[in-house]
Design a protein around this motif. Structure first.
Motif, PDB file in Angstrom:
ATOM      1  N   LEU A 144      37.898  41.139  32.697  1.00  0.00           N
ATOM      2  CA  LEU A 144      37.938  39.913  33.497  1.00  0.00           C
ATOM      3  C   LEU A 144      36.545  39.365  33.752  1.00  0.00           C
ATOM      4  CD1 LEU A 144      40.699  41.182  35.887  1.00  0.00           C
ATOM      5  CD2 LEU A 144      40.897  39.066  34.587  1.00  0.00           C
ATOM      6  N   GLY A 145      35.573  39.806  32.992  1.00  0.00           N
ATOM      7  CA  GLY A 145      34.207  39.318  33.179  1.00  0.00           C
ATOM      8  C   GLY A 145      33.467  40.110  34.237  1.00  0.00           C
ATOM      9  N   ASP A 146      32.243  39.650  34.568  1.00  0.00           N
ATOM     10  CA  ASP A 146      31.426  40.353  35.552  1.00  0.00           C
ATOM     11  C   ASP A 146      31.304  39.542  36.825  1.00  0.00           C
ATOM     12  OD1 ASP A 146      30.920  42.557  34.003  1.00  0.00           O
ATOM     13  OD2 ASP A 146      29.224  41.604  32.975  1.00  0.00           O
ATOM     14  N   ALA A 147      31.286  40.251  37.960  1.00  0.00           N
ATOM     15  CA  ALA A 147      31.078  39.591  39.241  1.00  0.00           C
ATOM     16  C   ALA A 147      29.643  39.093  39.322  1.00  0.00           C
ATOM     17  CB  ALA A 147      31.369  40.558  40.382  1.00  0.00           C
TER      18      ALA A 147
ATOM     19  N   ILE B  65      27.892  38.064  42.139  1.00  0.00           N
ATOM     20  CA  ILE B  65      27.139  38.600  43.279  1.00  0.00           C
ATOM     21  C   ILE B  65      27.037  40.117  43.197  1.00  0.00           C
ATOM     22  CG2 ILE B  65      27.004  38.687  45.801  1.00  0.00           C
ATOM     23  CD1 ILE B  65      27.205  35.843  45.352  1.00  0.00           C
ATOM     24  N   LEU B  66      28.178  40.788  42.945  1.00  0.00           N
ATOM     25  CA  LEU B  66      28.168  42.253  42.966  1.00  0.00           C
ATOM     26  C   LEU B  66      27.679  42.846  41.651  1.00  0.00           C
ATOM     27  CD1 LEU B  66      31.507  42.727  44.902  1.00  0.00           C
ATOM     28  CD2 LEU B  66      29.233  43.389  45.698  1.00  0.00           C
ATOM     29  N   ARG B  67      27.563  42.003  40.604  1.00  0.00           N
ATOM     30  CA  ARG B  67      27.040  42.440  39.303  1.00  0.00           C
ATOM     31  C   ARG B  67      27.764  43.675  38.772  1.00  0.00           C
ATOM     32  NH1 ARG B  67      22.945  39.551  37.813  1.00  0.00           N
ATOM     33  NH2 ARG B  67      21.852  38.324  39.386  1.00  0.00           N
ATOM     34  N   ARG B  68      29.097  43.658  38.878  1.00  0.00           N
ATOM     35  CA  ARG B  68      29.895  44.751  38.311  1.00  0.00           C
ATOM     36  C   ARG B  68      31.081  44.118  37.611  1.00  0.00           C
ATOM     37  NH1 ARG B  68      31.757  48.417  42.941  1.00  0.00           N
ATOM     38  NH2 ARG B  68      32.961  49.277  41.227  1.00  0.00           N
ATOM     39  N   PRO B  69      31.697  44.834  36.656  1.00  0.00           N
ATOM     40  CA  PRO B  69      32.877  44.262  36.007  1.00  0.00           C
ATOM     41  C   PRO B  69      33.963  43.986  37.041  1.00  0.00           C
ATOM     42  CG  PRO B  69      32.139  46.204  34.832  1.00  0.00           C
ATOM     43  CD  PRO B  69      31.317  46.131  36.085  1.00  0.00           C
ATOM     44  N   VAL B  70      34.598  42.791  36.932  1.00  0.00           N
ATOM     45  CA  VAL B  70      35.653  42.425  37.880  1.00  0.00           C
ATOM     46  C   VAL B  70      36.789  43.435  37.826  1.00  0.00           C
ATOM     47  CG1 VAL B  70      37.342  40.666  38.482  1.00  0.00           C
ATOM     48  CG2 VAL B  70      35.058  39.996  37.759  1.00  0.00           C
TER      49      VAL B  70
ATOM     50  N   ASP C 273      32.081  33.453  44.297  1.00  0.00           N
ATOM     51  CA  ASP C 273      31.927  34.341  43.142  1.00  0.00           C
ATOM     52  C   ASP C 273      33.175  34.158  42.267  1.00  0.00           C
ATOM     53  OD1 ASP C 273      31.449  36.348  41.349  1.00  0.00           O
ATOM     54  OD2 ASP C 273      30.737  37.768  42.870  1.00  0.00           O
ATOM     55  N   TYR C 274      33.151  33.125  41.403  1.00  0.00           N
ATOM     56  CA  TYR C 274      34.383  32.688  40.735  1.00  0.00           C
ATOM     57  C   TYR C 274      35.052  33.701  39.818  1.00  0.00           C
ATOM     58  CZ  TYR C 274      33.729  28.283  43.006  1.00  0.00           C
ATOM     59  OH  TYR C 274      33.594  27.338  43.978  1.00  0.00           O
TER      60      TYR C 274
END
Lengths: 281, 308
Positions: free
Chosen positions: B77-80, B82-87, B270-271
């Motif tokens: 699902l892509g990367d967050a 703000i949190l810089r982690r995989p969604v 954070d879309y």
């Protein structure tokens, strides 16, 4: 029978009368907030922050020392404006869409029904959050989100009414007299279908007040310093240990308003004898 | 039964496509270029173009949707931002909390709601009925998050019986389940009460009375059984509504879960996380509704017939 007779009957019943009185009070607060509120809603007074309810501040003060009762009275304005505007738009759009779909049928009806059925199974809060994600937070977005979240309900209800009405003999007679489609829809069908939709709209206004408060509580609705019942509670959560009244009173305002709307709506349904028409959906 | 299940499952595919399309479009409907939400301030046009290529934002919209959907179906699902982690990591972390909360709240609403509705119907017009109906009116009109906050004040702050927030121990579940559950109890109890009173007027019930079957046996073994059908119908229609309650309540109790993840990421814009959480919630609602339909069909053969 005049249009006001059922309203008079509803007010005549004990529950209907009591709830109508409360609603008049809430609407008065919303309309004349500056005259009724003892303080301005945005005047901060830090030395008296988180004051307990007492003689000077009947409902206490919030974390900025603002008078809570004044903010609740102004908050009635925010809540009612958002809920009533949103539901009015939703009812108007639902009446139009539902009437067209029910009357014309065909591909238009299938398209409308497909979208309505699609949104029907999703909770209103989820639809509202999807829309807020697209248009961004704020009061106007809240209005748009609420009106779209409830659109399916009114479209569905209107469509069912029109489907039941359009095969009546008087419609056939009017058609044979040469009346056009829009004349039939707006002059003959909609007036007969209107009552249940408006009552459903009134009941939905109660839900819309809760939805507005919920979005405000999430920080996605009214932005500070606009007084909104939901947003007030949200800032109150940080003071839950020292100033619980910041949460108790706005919630009480919502609960009393919504319960009154439901009770009055119920009395109105009884007086109009339309419970079956509302349930048929 | 199996063909019914497969047909209902197939009907969900267009719904899923439509919902996922709306959720996909969020990024493109938000004012501004999605790239501007991703790049650092003062990036050069070349850097922007490189980033656009990396996220596939230079392709036509329908291709982007197909790629996004394909990735989402394989768990990417892509990367967050703000949190810089995989969604998908964030969702995997939060989903179990939401599932346990939703399932327990559903169980609580069903069991307590049917019990309360049955009592109210059997003791119709007595004080039991009146108290139950008043509680039902309160339960269905009081905003969920306010109820949650009141329960926190009473049971966590004043009495100290349960934790105020979080999800560190099992007892942190009690207040959130109660908060969502009471709204559900109100709904289920109201439907049960009306359905039982309507069934009690049917001829076969009069027949049972005439045969001398004990009243409690008539109520519990015959009337309740018939009355459960509309209850299951309303539950299957409103399963999503109970899941929606979880969104609010998680936020109130600061519990980890899809709901709090969604609200937090909405506030931070954070879309990718917003999209992932919405997609999962939508799928949860769809599967919940499907489950309700299947239980309904298992109970009532007429429904199985209708879809054939």
């Amino acid at each position: 029978m005049t249009a006001f007779a059922p309203i008079r009957t509803a007010i005549g019943s004990p529950r209907g009368g009591a709830s109508a009185a409360v609603l008049v009070l809430v609407v008065t607060c919303a309309l004349f907030a500056p005259l009724i509120a003892p303080y301005a809603y945005d005047i901060q007074n830090l030395p008296s922050a988180n004051t307990q309810p007492g003689a000077a501040h009947w409902m206490g003060t919030d974390e900025f020392g603002r008078d809570l009762m004044s903010r609740i009275i102004y908050g009635a304005r925010t809540s009612l404006t958002v809920a009533v505007t949103a539901i009015s738009i939703s009812v108007a759009a639902g009446l139009t869409l539902g009437a067209m779909a029910g009357y014309f049928g065909g591909w238009f009806d299938r398209a409308v029904t497909a979208v309505v059925d699609l949104t029907w199974s999703f909770p209103e809060i989820l639809i509202a959050l999807i829309l807020i994600a697209i248009i961004g937070p704020g009061l106007e977005s809240t209005m748009v989100a609420i009106s779209i979240a409830y659109l399916a309900q009114f479209t569905r209800l209107t469509r069912a009414q029109i489907m039941a009405l359009k095969n009546e003999t008087y419609v056939e007679a009017t058609t044979n007299l040469g009346a056009g489609h829009f004349h039939i829809i707006f002059r003959h069908l909609l007036p007969n279908a209107l009552t249940p939709v408006i009552v459903a709209g009134m009941l939905a206004t109660g839900d819309a007040i809760i939805l507005e408060a919920t979005l405000g509580f999430f920080g996605l609705g009214a932005q500070p310093p606009t007084p909104s019942w939901g947003a007030m509670m949200s800032s109150g959560t940080a003071q839950i240990f020292i100033a619980p009244w910041i949460i108790i009173f706005p919630g009480l305002a919502i609960a009393i308003t919504v319960i009154s709307i439901n009770l009055f709506g119920d009395a109105l349904i009884e007086a109009l004898d339309i419970r079956n028409r509302l349930r048929s959906v | 039964m199996i063909s019914f299940f497969i047909k209902r499952l197939l009907l969900l595919i267009p719904v899923f496509l439509a919902v996922s399309l709306v959720i996909f479009m969020i990024v493109h409907l938000v004012p501004g270029d999605p790239i501007d939400n991703l790049v650092q301030i003062n990036s050069s046009p070349e850097q922007k173009a490189a980033l656009a290529a990396k996220y596939g934002l230079d392709k036509p919209l329908y291709q982007q949707y197909a790629i996004w959907l394909g990735n989402a179906l394989t768990g990417d699902l892509g990367d967050a931002i703000i949190l810089r982690r995989p969604v998908s990591d964030l969702i995997a972390q939060n989903l179990p909390h939401s599932l346990s909360l939703g399932a327990l709240a559903l169980l609580f609403s069903t069991v307590v709601g049917i019990a309360a509705g049955t009592l109210a119907a059997i003791y119709k017009d007595s004080w039991i009925d009146r108290v139950t109906m008043t509680l039902i009116l309160l339960g269905s009109t009081v905003p969920g998050f306010w109820l949650g906050l009141l329960l926190i004040m009473l049971f966590a702050v004043q009495l100290g019986w349960f934790p105020v927030s979080g999800a560190r121990s099992w007892d942190a579940l009690v207040l959130p389940v109660l908060t969502i559950g009471l709204g559900g109890v109100a709904l289920v109890a109201r439907v049960t009460r009306v359905a039982m009173m309507e069934t009690a007027r049917k001829d076969f019930v009069m027949m049972l009375h005439a045969k001398g079957v004990p009243p409690w046996q008539i109520e519990l073994r015959h009337v309740l059984r018939h009355a459960l059908l509309p209850v299951v119908t309303i539950l299957s229609l409103r399963i999503g509504w109970i899941l929606g309650g979880a969104v609010t309540v998680e936020f109130v109790f600061a519990r980890p879960g899809l709901g709090s993840l969604l609200i937090t990421s909405l506030n931070q814009r954070d879309y990718p996380v917003v999209q992932g959480a919405l997609l999962m919630l939508a799928v949860a609602v769809m599967l919940g509704t499907l489950l309700g339909d299947i239980i309904q069909a298992a109970m009532d053969p007429r429904i199985r017939e209708r879809i054939k």
